[in-house]
Each structure stands twice: as C-alpha cells, then as structure tokens.
Design a protein around this motif. Structure first.
Motif, PDB file in Angstrom:
ATOM      1  N   ARG A   6      46.878  32.947  54.513  1.00  0.00           N
ATOM      2  CA  ARG A   6      47.535  32.984  53.208  1.00  0.00           C
ATOM      3  C   ARG A   6      48.313  34.294  53.085  1.00  0.00           C
ATOM      4  NH1 ARG A   6      45.920  28.687  53.880  1.00  0.00           N
ATOM      5  NH2 ARG A   6      44.717  27.289  52.523  1.00  0.00           N
ATOM      6  N   ASN A   7      49.626  34.173  52.942  1.00  0.00           N
ATOM      7  CA  ASN A   7      50.487  35.346  52.734  1.00  0.00           C
ATOM      8  C   ASN A   7      50.924  35.391  51.274  1.00  0.00           C
ATOM      9  OD1 ASN A   7      50.566  36.089  55.550  1.00  0.00           O
ATOM     10  ND2 ASN A   7      51.967  34.393  55.892  1.00  0.00           N
ATOM     11  N   PHE A   8      50.548  36.436  50.557  1.00  0.00           N
ATOM     12  CA  PHE A   8      50.910  36.529  49.136  1.00  0.00           C
ATOM     13  C   PHE A   8      51.109  37.985  48.736  1.00  0.00           C
ATOM     14  CE2 PHE A   8      46.366  36.977  49.401  1.00  0.00           C
ATOM     15  CZ  PHE A   8      46.020  37.888  48.430  1.00  0.00           C
ATOM     16  N   CYS A   9      51.894  38.194  47.681  1.00  0.00           N
ATOM     17  CA  CYS A   9      52.074  39.558  47.169  1.00  0.00           C
ATOM     18  C   CYS A   9      51.736  39.607  45.682  1.00  0.00           C
ATOM     19  CB  CYS A   9      53.489  40.062  47.428  1.00  0.00           C
ATOM     20  SG  CYS A   9      54.770  39.046  46.736  1.00  0.00           S
ATOM     21  N   GLU A  96      54.305  33.027  50.978  1.00  0.00           N
ATOM     22  CA  GLU A  96      54.285  31.634  50.502  1.00  0.00           C
ATOM     23  C   GLU A  96      53.838  31.561  49.035  1.00  0.00           C
ATOM     24  OE1 GLU A  96      54.902  31.799  54.349  1.00  0.00           O
ATOM     25  OE2 GLU A  96      52.835  32.291  53.792  1.00  0.00           O
ATOM     26  N   GLY A  97      53.303  32.671  48.548  1.00  0.00           N
ATOM     27  CA  GLY A  97      52.843  32.680  47.161  1.00  0.00           C
ATOM     28  C   GLY A  97      52.893  34.075  46.554  1.00  0.00           C
ATOM     29  N   ILE A 179      47.808  28.577  46.986  1.00  0.00           N
ATOM     30  CA  ILE A 179      48.898  29.065  47.840  1.00  0.00           C
ATOM     31  C   ILE A 179      48.835  28.360  49.198  1.00  0.00           C
ATOM     32  CG2 ILE A 179      49.839  31.086  49.057  1.00  0.00           C
ATOM     33  CD1 ILE A 179      48.930  32.782  46.660  1.00  0.00           C
ATOM     34  N   PRO A 180      49.942  27.778  49.652  1.00  0.00           N
ATOM     35  CA  PRO A 180      49.915  27.029  50.916  1.00  0.00           C
ATOM     36  C   PRO A 180      49.892  27.947  52.132  1.00  0.00           C
ATOM     37  CG  PRO A 180      52.139  27.046  50.025  1.00  0.00           C
ATOM     38  CD  PRO A 180      51.268  27.736  49.010  1.00  0.00           C
TER      39      PRO A 180
END
Length: 595
Positions: A6-9, A96-97, A179-180
């Motif tokens: 999961r990549n998110f900020c 991705e999110g 989140i995908p």
C-alpha cells in the motif's frame, strides 16, 4: 507480492497534525513507543525541528499484520505549507491513495482544499480523517456534515487523536481495505520513476524511486532517461524508520538507491530508470512547478562564486522547485537569479546554503513576475526592471494577486485591517475559529506587497502572535511604474525596480536619504534623479567639497581673486563631465535590503 503493498501519503494544511499522526502509525507498526526526543521522527532536518514544520516529504517503509497477512505500508509524510506544495504534488503522483487530515478546530483550509482537489484529479482513493477529537466541547457531527458538504464527500469520515493514539489502529486497517495495491507487472522489463534525490559527498546522488514494473537488484546495470552513461546499483536502502540495506526492490515498492552519480547537470525528479535492453519514451509524470518569487543571490566574496554554484547544483538535486541562472552586476560581481515558491522558501534555502554548504551569501530583496501586454496583444513576463526598455509598445502591466489567510487574536483585528488596507488589500471575510477569540481573515493582496514588508509589520503589530499563508489568485491590471535612479544623468543598473504608484513618494524619500548618507562627496556637485517611467519626477544635489583657492591671497587686487574663482568654477564644470561617482556596496545593500 504487489497485492500486499500500500503506497499512500498524508496530506493536510499546515499545523493540522500530520507529523504526530505519522509518529503514531510508526509506533503501532514497529510496536515501539517513541521517546519524547524522538517525536516528529520523519522531520530529520534541523530546520524542520527548529521551526516545527515539515519541509521535505519523507518516506518510511512499515509492516502491519492484518488477518494473518503481512502488508507493506509505504507512508509519505508531506509538508503543509504552500511554499512546499511541490513536495506534496510529486508524492501524490506515485501513490494509490491519500489520507486527508483535518484539524477539528480549524476545519477545511486553503491547502486542505488544494491537496484534496489534486488527489481527486489523480483518481486516488482518499480517506478523510478528523484529527484532535480529544479536545472538549466540539460538535463532531456538525463538523462532519460541514466537511462532507463542502468537499462533496459521501463516504465514511474517520476520527482520531494523534496526541492520544485514539482511532489510529482502525485507520491503518482501513488503509489496507480501501487503498488499492499497485497495478503493476513483475514479469516485464524494469521501469522505475525517480521521486526524490539528494547529494552525498562520498557516495554521490541518492535517488528515491518507485518500481513501476519489473524488479531491481543489487549490482544491476541501469540507465536514466536522457543520460547516456550506464550505472551500477551500489546500494538499495529502505527506511523502517531507520535505514536498512536490502538486496532487491520489488514491483510497486519504494526505496533509495545509489550508483555513484557524481556530476548532475539536470533535474532528475520525474525521470525514468530502465534496463539496457528496454527502450522507452519518457514522459515526465511529475510536472515541474513555476517559481512565483525571484531573488538574486551573490557570494559575499567574489572568489566564492564557484563554491556557491556547486552548492546550488547539489541543493537543487534535493529541491527541484528552486531554479537559478547566472547574472552579473557591475557592483556585486557574478551571482545567480533564483526562483522560489514563496517567502518561507527563500528563508529555508538561505539557511540550507549556510548550514549544509557553508556558503556566505547576500540575498537581494525578492521580486515577482509581472505580466506585460503590448499593443500587438502579446503577453510578456518580466521580473527585471533593467530590461523593461527592451519591450516596445507597452499597453499596460499586470501584477500577481494572491488570496492571503491571516490568523491572529481578535484584539489585533483593527491593526491587521489597517496594515492590510495600506498594502492595497481587500478584505473578503473573517471569522472566529475558537472560543479563545482567535480569528481568521481572508484578503486579496498584491504579491508585491507581501514580499516587501507585510510579514515583518504583521509580526510587529501582533507581538508575533500571527501566522499567514497565501496562494496565487490571478494577474490583475495595476498602476505599476518603473522606478529608476540616475546619478549625474547616468542610470544606475541594478537599482531599477517595479513599484506601485502609491509607494512612489515613500520609496523616493528612502532612496534619496540612503544615497545622501553613504555617498562620498566630490569636488563637484552630484545630481541625484528619480525617474518614473523614464520621466524625472524628483531631483536633488549633493553640494561639492569646497577648496578655498583664495586662502593664500593676502591683500592685492580683487581681480586676482576673481580670476582664481572663475578658474575653479570652470575646473569643477569640466570635472563633473569626466569625473566618476563611486557607488559603494553600502548604498546597494541598503537600497536593495540585503539579507
């Protein structure tokens, strides 16, 4: 496997609690309680700790056990101040999110809305989280309704307290559910994008990359688009949150690499990395931002020019929103015209040059881009008043106007309104933001007024109890004039500037007083002229030093004395035509307000 990544900020307005929120996530994922001296763990620059703000977006690689599956969480903590909005935008491009964090006491503010719209445009999955719910007497349901209505958001809004840790674990689980995972292909040839970079004196450039497809291994040979040289991967590093060397970076993962890149001549952020056999067409996914404010940087010693040039090259590698080009001044020698995103950005760059690169510099008063419309209906952008004469058939000049958000206490309201009105500001609205009589004001103000003196004046009248930020609104037609200084009928290059006609009298008096105080007297009269749009509007003289040529004439015929005085007068007239008036550095530094 990519399905467990999961990549998110984390995005928010300044002071909404992003860094503390990140600390709580790190504590839960690492199962280690952070000590007090470890708080804001992702703010690793001294400047960030001193000012209490995030300047650089930081990535941390975490793991979380959810339903007996280990998920890799690549978290990016981003800045909230508008001057570092580029750090936010480049972080969003590779996620991705996004988690949109909103302070319950502040509500939706300018950067909240701006960041939300960017994330929405990029079609990211957005989790809206209300922070600081531990504060008493807050009507949570009412605030949730307001946020949903303003953002047209129909999904669930989560609640948390970064201070106490309430709700954080639930949010991590929802990050995994909502989140995908990255939609990538591990079997295709390598393709990675550069997100960030910095320069190490021993190992060269470090690059933060995201693997778009394929895998990257230690000792692999890679190419960077538009750079002909091949590079060997020397190190692969991830932050967990401490640095750890690894041997492979899989599809969808984010990590740092170094391959001994010692010479950098271009901005690498947004460039693609690929294998030898993999031919690609590079489209820069991460767009370069345009600077809003310009300022000239000169070394205090002329022989430090090359050192300053290398320092700017290395700093730009870490902060590509900084732009620079060489410029020369008759008085100051060689320096650089630099572009910045705002006043705080200038201050941070100045401190980083001083602390990280030991560069002693002078920064000339910042200026902005003006938009000139010609009679041929063409638009030209210019920030150097010395070059205005190269533009013919000027119809009118437009200046940039910003929306400025000011926060302070109600007792300073009349003083703030008075200052902003003097700065040509127009009040749009103001409101109380809590029960302590704190207020928020929204103004439309020309950017030129903000960068000159608004910040210092606001701090002065509010005893430091004031904060403000701004965002670009539009270019507006204005009574901008070109202010020039001439000494003995010669225009002094480097002292010309754009000012508003309302400030003409104040600026003329200030400049005249500085020149009279610091210029050295000559044996001839010195004429000082202020020109407005190439027309002389103010003139004064500095009287010549008087040498008494008749002091040795004791008695005798008066005609001898008259002859000597006439000869002296002719000599002074000749000297004025060929004599040179030296403009010392003090005059330049005072007029241009060196920092």
């Amino acid at each position: 496997m990519t399905k467990y990544i999961r990549n998110f900020c984390i995005i928010a307005h300044i002071d909404h609690g992003k860094s503390t929120f990140s600390d709580r996530i790190i504590e839960i994922c690492t199962k280690k309680k952070l000590a007090k001296n470890q708080q804001r763990i992702l703010d690793n620059m001294d400047l960030e700790k001193e000012k209490g703000i995030t300047i650089k977006a930081q990535c941390v690689n975490l793991k979380f056990n959810y339903k007996n599956k280990i998920y890799k969480l690549n978290l990016i903590d981003t800045p909230g101040h508008i001057d570092f909005s580029y750090e936010v935008s480049k972080s969003l491009y590779i996620c991705e999110g996004a988690i949109l964090l909103i302070d319950i006491t502040q509500g939706i503010q300018s950067q909240t809305l701006n960041n939300y719209n960017i994330a929405k445009k990029l079609k990211l999955k957005i989790l809206i989280i209300i922070n600081k719910i531990d504060i008493k007497n807050i009507k949570i349901k009412t605030i949730i309704k307001q946020i949903k209505k303003k953002l047209n958001y129909k999904k669930k809004i989560f609640l948390c307290s970064s201070k106490t840790g309430y709700g954080i674990k639930k949010i991590i689980k929802n990050i995994i559910k909502i989140i995908p995972c990255p939609k990538l292909n591990i079997n295709k040839p390598l393709l990675a994008i550069i997100i960030d970079s910095y320069f190490d004196n021993y190992l060269g450039a470090f690059l933060l990359i995201k693997i778009k497809r394929g895998v990257l291994k230690l000792n692999d040979t890679i190419k960077i688009f538009n750079i002909k040289k091949k590079y060997n991967i020397e190190k692969i590093i991830i932050n967990i949150p401490n640095k750890k060397n690894i041997k492979i970076l899989n599809c969808g993962e984010v990590g740092w690499i170094t391959c001994k890149i010692k010479k950098i001549k271009k901005n690498l952020i947004g460039s693609l990395i690929y294998n030898n056999n993999n031919k690609i067409n590079n489209k820069k996914i991460i767009k370069q931002v345009k600077p809003q404010i310009f300022a000239s940087i000169y070394p205090k010693k002329n022989n430090d020019f090359n050192h300053l040039k290398k320092s700017l090259q290395k700093l730009q590698l870490n902060d590509p929103s900084l732009t620079y080009e060489i410029e020369k001044s008759i008085i100051l020698g060689s320096g650089f015209k630099c572009g910045f995103l705002g006043i705080l950005h200038i201050e941070i760059i100045k401190e980083r040059l001083k602390r990280e690169y030991n560069s002693n510099i002078n920064i000339i008063n910042p200026i902005v881009n003006f938009k000139i419309k010609t009679k041929n209906n063409k638009y030209i952008y210019i920030n150097n008043a010395d070059k205005i004469d190269l533009i013919k058939n000027i119809k009118y000049i437009k200046e940039p106007v910003v929306i400025c958000y000011i926060k302070s206490n109600n007792k300073y309201l009349s003083n703030i309104i008075s200052i902003c009105n003097k700065k040509r500001g127009k009040l749009k609205n103001y409101k109380y933001i809590n029960k302590n009589n704190n207020i928020s004001l929204k103004y439309k103000i020309p950017l030129l007024e903000i960068i000159t003196s608004l910040s210092n004046e606001l701090k002065s009248i509010t005893q430091g109890y004031c904060s403000y930020n701004y965002k670009f609104y539009k270019y507006k037609k204005s009574d901008i004039i070109i202010f020039k200084i001439a000494i003995n009928n010669k225009i002094i290059n480097g002292l010309s500037k754009f000012i508003h006609k309302n400030n003409l009298k104040t600026e003329s008096n200030r400049v005249i007083n500085i020149i009279k105080k610091y210029i050295n007297k000559q044996l001839f009269n010195i004429t000082i002229q202020i020109l407005c749009n190439n027309k002389i509007i103010y003139r004064t003289n500095i009287k010549a030093l008087r040498k008494n040529v008749i002091s040795k004439c004791y008695g005798g015929d008066i005609s001898r004395k008259k002859k000597l005085l006439k000869k002296q007068k002719l000599g002074k007239k000749k000297m004025k035509n060929i004599g040179h008036v030296y403009i010392n550095n003090k005059i330049f530094s005072k007029i241009l307000k060196f920092n």
